[in-house]
Scaffold this motif. Sequence first.
Motif, short mmCIF file in Angstrom:
data_model
loop_
_atom_site.label_atom_id
_atom_site.label_comp_id
_atom_site.label_asym_id
_atom_site.label_seq_id
_atom_site.Cartn_x
_atom_site.Cartn_y
_atom_site.Cartn_z
N VAL A 1 0.36 -1.40 0.18
CA VAL A 1 -0.06 0.07 -0.02
C VAL A 1 0.82 1.38 -0.23
CG1 VAL A 1 -1.72 1.30 1.28
CG2 VAL A 1 -1.57 -1.22 1.11
N ASP A 2 2.44 0.83 0.73
CA ASP A 2 2.55 2.28 1.05
C ASP A 2 3.06 3.06 -0.20
OD1 ASP A 2 1.94 2.32 3.52
OD2 ASP A 2 3.82 1.53 4.26
N GLU A 3 4.20 0.94 -1.55
CA GLU A 3 4.59 1.76 -2.40
C GLU A 3 4.14 2.32 -3.59
OE1 GLU A 3 6.14 -1.77 -3.06
OE2 GLU A 3 8.32 -1.51 -1.72
N GLY A 4 1.72 1.89 -3.29
CA GLY A 4 1.25 2.81 -4.21
C GLY A 4 0.49 1.27 -5.45
N LEU A 5 1.36 -0.27 -4.66
CA LEU A 5 0.79 -0.82 -5.93
C LEU A 5 -0.45 -1.89 -5.68
CD1 LEU A 5 3.97 -3.12 -5.73
CD2 LEU A 5 3.25 -1.60 -8.11
N LEU A 6 -0.92 -1.43 -3.97
CA LEU A 6 -2.04 -1.92 -3.37
C LEU A 6 -3.27 -0.60 -3.01
CD1 LEU A 6 -1.47 -4.96 -1.90
CD2 LEU A 6 -2.30 -4.61 -4.12
N GLU A 7 -4.00 -1.31 -2.67
CA GLU A 7 -5.22 0.81 -1.57
C GLU A 7 -6.01 0.05 -0.85
OE1 GLU A 7 -5.84 3.29 -5.06
OE2 GLU A 7 -7.78 1.60 -5.98
N ARG A 8 -6.61 0.58 -0.74
CA ARG A 8 -7.41 0.27 0.73
C ARG A 8 -8.50 0.82 0.19
NH1 ARG A 8 -2.97 -0.89 4.66
NH2 ARG A 8 -2.95 -3.13 5.17
N HIS A 9 -9.67 0.08 -0.18
CA HIS A 9 -10.76 0.57 0.57
C HIS A 9 -11.93 0.46 1.62
CE1 HIS A 9 -10.58 1.21 -4.22
NE2 HIS A 9 -10.13 1.62 -4.01
N ILE A 10 -11.93 1.65 3.14
CA ILE A 10 -12.52 1.79 3.99
C ILE A 10 -14.14 0.52 3.97
CG2 ILE A 10 -13.15 2.08 6.10
CD1 ILE A 10 -11.70 4.49 5.70
N GLY A 11 -14.49 -0.52 4.50
CA GLY A 11 -15.19 -1.53 4.74
C GLY A 11 -16.09 -2.59 3.08
N ALA A 12 -14.66 -2.21 2.61
CA ALA A 12 -14.99 -2.95 0.86
C ALA A 12 -13.65 -3.79 0.85
CB ALA A 12 -14.94 -2.05 -0.44
N GLY A 13 -12.31 -3.97 1.78
CA GLY A 13 -11.14 -4.51 1.17
C GLY A 13 -9.97 -3.96 0.73
N THR A 14 -8.73 -4.52 0.25
CA THR A 14 -7.60 -4.28 -0.95
C THR A 14 -7.71 -4.52 -2.13
OG1 THR A 14 -6.46 -4.13 1.49
CG2 THR A 14 -5.28 -4.76 -0.48
N PHE A 15 -7.50 -3.72 -2.83
CA PHE A 15 -7.28 -4.09 -4.17
C PHE A 15 -6.51 -3.41 -5.22
CE2 PHE A 15 -12.02 -2.84 -2.84
CZ PHE A 15 -12.08 -3.89 -3.62
N VAL A 16 -6.30 -4.11 -6.31
CA VAL A 16 -4.68 -3.21 -7.16
C VAL A 16 -4.89 -1.85 -7.33
CG1 VAL A 16 -3.40 -4.22 -8.80
CG2 VAL A 16 -4.25 -6.05 -7.96
N ALA A 17 -3.87 -1.18 -7.21
CA ALA A 17 -4.44 -0.04 -7.23
C ALA A 17 -3.63 0.63 -9.17
CB ALA A 17 -2.77 0.94 -6.72
N ARG A 18 -5.15 1.35 -9.18
CA ARG A 18 -4.71 2.27 -10.80
C ARG A 18 -3.87 2.96 -11.06
NH1 ARG A 18 -10.17 0.75 -13.57
NH2 ARG A 18 -11.49 -0.34 -11.39
N LYS A 19 -3.45 3.68 -11.50
CA LYS A 19 -2.47 4.16 -12.02
C LYS A 19 -3.51 5.45 -11.86
CE LYS A 19 0.50 1.69 -14.53
NZ LYS A 19 2.56 2.53 -14.78
N LYS A 20 -2.71 7.31 -11.21
CA LYS A 20 -3.10 7.95 -10.60
C LYS A 20 -1.90 8.86 -11.85
CE LYS A 20 -4.39 6.95 -5.89
NZ LYS A 20 -4.19 5.91 -6.06
N VAL A 21 -2.91 10.50 -11.73
CA VAL A 21 -2.37 11.34 -12.31
C VAL A 21 -0.96 12.00 -11.31
CG1 VAL A 21 -2.73 13.88 -13.55
CG2 VAL A 21 -4.46 12.48 -14.08
N GLN A 22 0.05 11.83 -12.59
CA GLN A 22 1.44 12.99 -11.65
C GLN A 22 2.20 13.74 -11.93
OE1 GLN A 22 4.65 9.65 -12.61
NE2 GLN A 22 3.40 7.59 -11.46
N GLU A 23 2.34 14.77 -11.36
CA GLU A 23 2.64 16.06 -11.06
C GLU A 23 4.17 15.70 -10.69
OE1 GLU A 23 3.67 19.42 -11.82
OE2 GLU A 23 0.92 19.00 -11.64
N LYS A 24 4.95 15.91 -12.15
CA LYS A 24 6.32 16.26 -11.50
C LYS A 24 6.83 17.18 -11.03
CE LYS A 24 10.54 15.34 -13.91
NZ LYS A 24 11.34 15.43 -15.90
#
Length: 232
Positions: free
Chosen positions: A53-76
């Motif tokens: 989760v800390d590396e951004g590979l997984l993301e937790r959704h409260i009450g729903a579980g843990t999911f493979v993370a979607r790529k987010k828009v990045q700001e350089k």
Amino acid sequence: MSSPIYIKIHNEIRQRIEDGEWAVGDRIPAERELAEQFGVSRMTLRQAIQTLVDEGLLERHIGAGTFVARKKVQEKMTGVTSFTEITEAQGKMPSSKTISYVVTTPSLSESEKLNLKAGERVLRMERIRYADNIPICFEVATVPFHLVKNFDREQITQSLYRTLEQHGMTMGHAEQIVSAVAASERIAAYLGIKRGAAVLRLRQVSQLKNGQPFEYVRTQYVGNRFEFYLER
């Protein structure tokens, strides 16, 4: 030196994701089920999940579980960010509390980010960083051990960047990704905030001027105590 069990589980889960067992957006099995699969306690399994989760590979959704993370828009952003220098520039006194400090084998993610060769060891340290004794962030920093093996613990934990510069290593650029997440129970306890409170997560790979990566850091900042400033 063998890797901690949670790092081995981290590597296995990451490999399953890369092999396509779970696609982007998929919910991974519950912690209890995974703990049974790996034959470990839920606490150990949870530690492995949290690193992902800390590396951004997984993301937790409260009450729903843990999911493979979607790529987010990045700001350089540009430049190497030193917490010590930023804090001092604002007229505040930086300090830190070391939670763990260990020389060990790297995870797959750490090896990849730091361009490590087979058999290389890393120094991994967890710290709470303070400004005027107020907790600002929780940080997990990983450094190639050969770069810091001749420095003592205080030189590294107080200000790694300053120590490297004092020994002739010039800072280069950094790749930084910032996203918003909810504080886990552990992070909330360290930072004196409520579980689920907003935190800013920074993932950063810092390089020396010669292009050599020298640090892979995962930091979670208290949302209402820190802000990032970008200059174009």
